[in-house]
Every structure is written in structure tokens, then in C-alpha cells.
Design a protein around this motif. Sequence first.
Motif, PDB file in Angstrom:
ATOM      1  N   PHE A  85       0.809  -1.200   0.000  1.00  0.00           N
ATOM      2  CA  PHE A  85       0.000   0.000   0.000  1.00  0.00           C
ATOM      3  C   PHE A  85       0.849   1.260   0.000  1.00  0.00           C
ATOM      4  O   PHE A  85       1.998   1.260   0.430  1.00  0.00           O
ATOM      5  CB  PHE A  85      -0.987   0.025   1.174  1.00  0.00           C
ATOM      6  N   ILE A  86       0.251   2.310  -0.538  1.00  0.00           N
ATOM      7  CA  ILE A  86       0.849   3.644  -0.520  1.00  0.00           C
ATOM      8  C   ILE A  86      -0.212   4.586   0.025  1.00  0.00           C
ATOM      9  O   ILE A  86      -1.312   4.689  -0.529  1.00  0.00           O
ATOM     10  CB  ILE A  86       1.276   4.096  -1.926  1.00  0.00           C
ATOM     11  N   LEU A  87       0.116   5.242   1.127  1.00  0.00           N
ATOM     12  CA  LEU A  87      -0.768   6.225   1.733  1.00  0.00           C
ATOM     13  C   LEU A  87      -0.153   7.590   1.480  1.00  0.00           C
ATOM     14  O   LEU A  87       0.953   7.873   1.944  1.00  0.00           O
ATOM     15  CB  LEU A  87      -0.917   5.975   3.235  1.00  0.00           C
ATOM     16  N   SER A  88      -0.854   8.423   0.716  1.00  0.00           N
ATOM     17  CA  SER A  88      -0.338   9.743   0.349  1.00  0.00           C
ATOM     18  C   SER A  88      -1.103  10.833   1.082  1.00  0.00           C
ATOM     19  O   SER A  88      -2.337  10.794   1.148  1.00  0.00           O
ATOM     20  CB  SER A  88      -0.491   9.972  -1.153  1.00  0.00           C
ATOM     21  N   ASN A  89      -0.364  11.784   1.620  1.00  0.00           N
ATOM     22  CA  ASN A  89      -0.977  12.933   2.277  1.00  0.00           C
ATOM     23  C   ASN A  89      -1.224  13.992   1.211  1.00  0.00           C
ATOM     24  O   ASN A  89      -0.292  14.566   0.657  1.00  0.00           O
ATOM     25  CB  ASN A  89      -0.048  13.464   3.372  1.00  0.00           C
ATOM     26  N   ASP A  90      -2.508  14.243   0.921  1.00  0.00           N
ATOM     27  CA  ASP A  90      -2.902  15.207  -0.109  1.00  0.00           C
ATOM     28  C   ASP A  90      -3.349  16.530   0.496  1.00  0.00           C
ATOM     29  O   ASP A  90      -3.926  17.374  -0.194  1.00  0.00           O
ATOM     30  CB  ASP A  90      -4.057  14.636  -0.943  1.00  0.00           C
ATOM     31  N   SER A  91      -3.112  16.726   1.784  1.00  0.00           N
ATOM     32  CA  SER A  91      -3.659  17.873   2.500  1.00  0.00           C
ATOM     33  C   SER A  91      -3.216  19.213   1.924  1.00  0.00           C
ATOM     34  O   SER A  91      -4.000  20.162   1.886  1.00  0.00           O
ATOM     35  CB  SER A  91      -3.290  17.799   3.980  1.00  0.00           C
ATOM     36  N   ALA A  92      -1.979  19.306   1.477  1.00  0.00           N
ATOM     37  CA  ALA A  92      -1.473  20.585   0.972  1.00  0.00           C
ATOM     38  C   ALA A  92      -2.299  21.100  -0.202  1.00  0.00           C
ATOM     39  O   ALA A  92      -2.522  22.304  -0.336  1.00  0.00           O
ATOM     40  CB  ALA A  92      -0.008  20.461   0.572  1.00  0.00           C
ATOM     41  N   SER A  93      -2.802  20.187  -1.027  1.00  0.00           N
ATOM     42  CA  SER A  93      -3.589  20.621  -2.183  1.00  0.00           C
ATOM     43  C   SER A  93      -5.023  20.986  -1.804  1.00  0.00           C
ATOM     44  O   SER A  93      -5.778  21.446  -2.636  1.00  0.00           O
ATOM     45  CB  SER A  93      -3.583  19.542  -3.276  1.00  0.00           C
ATOM     46  N   HIS A 106      -6.451  15.292   4.518  1.00  0.00           N
ATOM     47  CA  HIS A 106      -6.840  14.634   3.271  1.00  0.00           C
ATOM     48  C   HIS A 106      -5.767  13.622   2.859  1.00  0.00           C
ATOM     49  O   HIS A 106      -4.591  13.984   2.738  1.00  0.00           O
ATOM     50  CB  HIS A 106      -7.000  15.657   2.146  1.00  0.00           C
ATOM     51  N   PHE A 107      -6.196  12.383   2.631  1.00  0.00           N
ATOM     52  CA  PHE A 107      -5.269  11.326   2.227  1.00  0.00           C
ATOM     53  C   PHE A 107      -5.851  10.534   1.069  1.00  0.00           C
ATOM     54  O   PHE A 107      -7.068  10.493   0.862  1.00  0.00           O
ATOM     55  CB  PHE A 107      -5.013  10.357   3.389  1.00  0.00           C
ATOM     56  N   SER A 108      -4.970   9.879   0.336  1.00  0.00           N
ATOM     57  CA  SER A 108      -5.402   8.891  -0.648  1.00  0.00           C
ATOM     58  C   SER A 108      -4.602   7.617  -0.397  1.00  0.00           C
ATOM     59  O   SER A 108      -3.422   7.666  -0.040  1.00  0.00           O
ATOM     60  CB  SER A 108      -5.222   9.400  -2.077  1.00  0.00           C
ATOM     61  N   LEU A 109      -5.288   6.501  -0.558  1.00  0.00           N
ATOM     62  CA  LEU A 109      -4.699   5.200  -0.287  1.00  0.00           C
ATOM     63  C   LEU A 109      -4.863   4.308  -1.498  1.00  0.00           C
ATOM     64  O   LEU A 109      -5.956   4.175  -2.038  1.00  0.00           O
ATOM     65  CB  LEU A 109      -5.402   4.550   0.918  1.00  0.00           C
ATOM     66  N   THR A 130     -13.995  -2.417   4.641  1.00  0.00           N
ATOM     67  CA  THR A 130     -12.960  -3.175   5.340  1.00  0.00           C
ATOM     68  C   THR A 130     -11.791  -2.261   5.713  1.00  0.00           C
ATOM     69  O   THR A 130     -11.274  -2.321   6.837  1.00  0.00           O
ATOM     70  CB  THR A 130     -12.483  -4.354   4.459  1.00  0.00           C
ATOM     71  N   VAL A 131     -11.393  -1.400   4.792  1.00  0.00           N
ATOM     72  CA  VAL A 131     -10.309  -0.448   5.071  1.00  0.00           C
ATOM     73  C   VAL A 131     -10.740   0.527   6.164  1.00  0.00           C
ATOM     74  O   VAL A 131     -10.001   0.767   7.130  1.00  0.00           O
ATOM     75  CB  VAL A 131      -9.886   0.300   3.792  1.00  0.00           C
ATOM     76  N   HIS A 185     -10.440  14.193   7.382  1.00  0.00           N
ATOM     77  CA  HIS A 185     -11.646  14.680   6.705  1.00  0.00           C
ATOM     78  C   HIS A 185     -11.983  13.840   5.476  1.00  0.00           C
ATOM     79  O   HIS A 185     -13.150  13.528   5.240  1.00  0.00           O
ATOM     80  CB  HIS A 185     -11.462  16.146   6.299  1.00  0.00           C
ATOM     81  N   ALA A 186     -10.960  13.482   4.704  1.00  0.00           N
ATOM     82  CA  ALA A 186     -11.212  12.770   3.449  1.00  0.00           C
ATOM     83  C   ALA A 186     -10.161  11.698   3.229  1.00  0.00           C
ATOM     84  O   ALA A 186      -8.968  11.941   3.416  1.00  0.00           O
ATOM     85  CB  ALA A 186     -11.226  13.732   2.281  1.00  0.00           C
ATOM     86  N   LEU A 187     -10.619  10.520   2.815  1.00  0.00           N
ATOM     87  CA  LEU A 187      -9.723   9.432   2.457  1.00  0.00           C
ATOM     88  C   LEU A 187     -10.238   8.792   1.185  1.00  0.00           C
ATOM     89  O   LEU A 187     -11.309   8.181   1.169  1.00  0.00           O
ATOM     90  CB  LEU A 187      -9.671   8.376   3.587  1.00  0.00           C
ATOM     91  N   ALA A 188      -9.480   8.958   0.108  1.00  0.00           N
ATOM     92  CA  ALA A 188      -9.808   8.306  -1.155  1.00  0.00           C
ATOM     93  C   ALA A 188      -9.128   6.941  -1.155  1.00  0.00           C
ATOM     94  O   ALA A 188      -7.934   6.843  -0.888  1.00  0.00           O
ATOM     95  CB  ALA A 188      -9.312   9.149  -2.330  1.00  0.00           C
ATOM     96  N   ILE A 189      -9.914   5.887  -1.427  1.00  0.00           N
ATOM     97  CA  ILE A 189      -9.395   4.527  -1.345  1.00  0.00           C
ATOM     98  C   ILE A 189      -9.478   3.849  -2.700  1.00  0.00           C
ATOM     99  O   ILE A 189     -10.537   3.811  -3.327  1.00  0.00           O
ATOM    100  CB  ILE A 189     -10.217   3.697  -0.322  1.00  0.00           C
ATOM    101  N   ARG A 190      -8.346   3.288  -3.126  1.00  0.00           N
ATOM    102  CA  ARG A 190      -8.318   2.398  -4.293  1.00  0.00           C
ATOM    103  C   ARG A 190      -7.806   1.065  -3.787  1.00  0.00           C
ATOM    104  O   ARG A 190      -6.620   0.908  -3.505  1.00  0.00           O
ATOM    105  CB  ARG A 190      -7.394   2.952  -5.387  1.00  0.00           C
ATOM    106  N   ALA A 191      -8.721   0.118  -3.631  1.00  0.00           N
ATOM    107  CA  ALA A 191      -8.389  -1.198  -3.069  1.00  0.00           C
ATOM    108  C   ALA A 191      -8.553  -2.255  -4.145  1.00  0.00           C
ATOM    109  O   ALA A 191      -9.616  -2.381  -4.751  1.00  0.00           O
ATOM    110  CB  ALA A 191      -9.301  -1.503  -1.880  1.00  0.00           C
ATOM    111  N   THR A 192      -7.488  -3.022  -4.371  1.00  0.00           N
ATOM    112  CA  THR A 192      -7.508  -4.066  -5.402  1.00  0.00           C
ATOM    113  C   THR A 192      -6.942  -5.353  -4.853  1.00  0.00           C
ATOM    114  O   THR A 192      -6.231  -5.374  -3.850  1.00  0.00           O
ATOM    115  CB  THR A 192      -6.670  -3.639  -6.619  1.00  0.00           C
ATOM    116  N   ALA A 193      -7.277  -6.429  -5.538  1.00  0.00           N
ATOM    117  CA  ALA A 193      -6.656  -7.726  -5.272  1.00  0.00           C
ATOM    118  C   ALA A 193      -5.535  -7.893  -6.298  1.00  0.00           C
ATOM    119  O   ALA A 193      -5.561  -7.271  -7.357  1.00  0.00           O
ATOM    120  CB  ALA A 193      -7.681  -8.853  -5.407  1.00  0.00           C
ATOM    121  N   PRO A 194      -4.541  -8.720  -5.997  1.00  0.00           N
ATOM    122  CA  PRO A 194      -3.451  -8.919  -6.956  1.00  0.00           C
ATOM    123  C   PRO A 194      -3.984  -9.335  -8.326  1.00  0.00           C
ATOM    124  O   PRO A 194      -4.913 -10.132  -8.426  1.00  0.00           O
ATOM    125  CB  PRO A 194      -2.624 -10.040  -6.321  1.00  0.00           C
TER     126      PRO A 194
END
Length: 92
Positions: free
Chosen positions: A24-32, A46-49, A67-68, A81-90
Motif C-alpha cells: 500500500f501507498i498512503l499519500s498525504n494530499d492535504s497541501a492541495s 486529506h489522504f489517498s490510499l 474493510t479499510v 476529513h477525506a480518504l480516497a481509497i483504491r483497493a484491489t486484489a493482486p
Amino acid sequence: MSNKGPVQQEMESLLAAAFPDANFILSNDSASHHGHAGDDGSGESHFSLSIEWAGFAGMNRVMRQRTVNKALGDLPGQRVHALAIRATAPGE
């Protein structure tokens, strides 16, 4: 020295514990989002995962997001406040 704040570090720790062997990669998008709704001035609103985990196989998108969110407890909606999630299986 890490430039990750305490909220991001806590989220990464919870994700690693809940999703063993996940990538996983958790990115802090708060500055934008500075000055926008939900910006609490903490720099961690604000984060995206992007997460790939074998356990997501057979789950639909909503179940994966639930689940996340369950793994993160009160963070989404309380301290984040906000979490964008992109969850996939291999292989997806």
C-alpha cells in the motif's frame, strides 16, 4: 527523519496490522486542499490510499472500502476529513 505526521504514521501502522502482506501507498494530499472545506490546519486532513491485498479477492468495491475504514477505526471522519481509497486484489 520522516516527514510523515503522527496521523499518517498511525494510519500506516493500522493498515500494516490489518492487512498482512498488503502493498500500500498512503499519500498525504492535504497541501492541495489547504483552505478548502475540511482543512483543519493540521496538514493531515486529506489522504489517498492505494492498497493491493489478496484478501480483497471476491469483495466488491464497497466491501473493500468498508474493510479499510473498519481497520482505521475512528480516523476517517474524526481526525481525517477525506480518504480516497483504491483497493484491489493482486492481478486486478
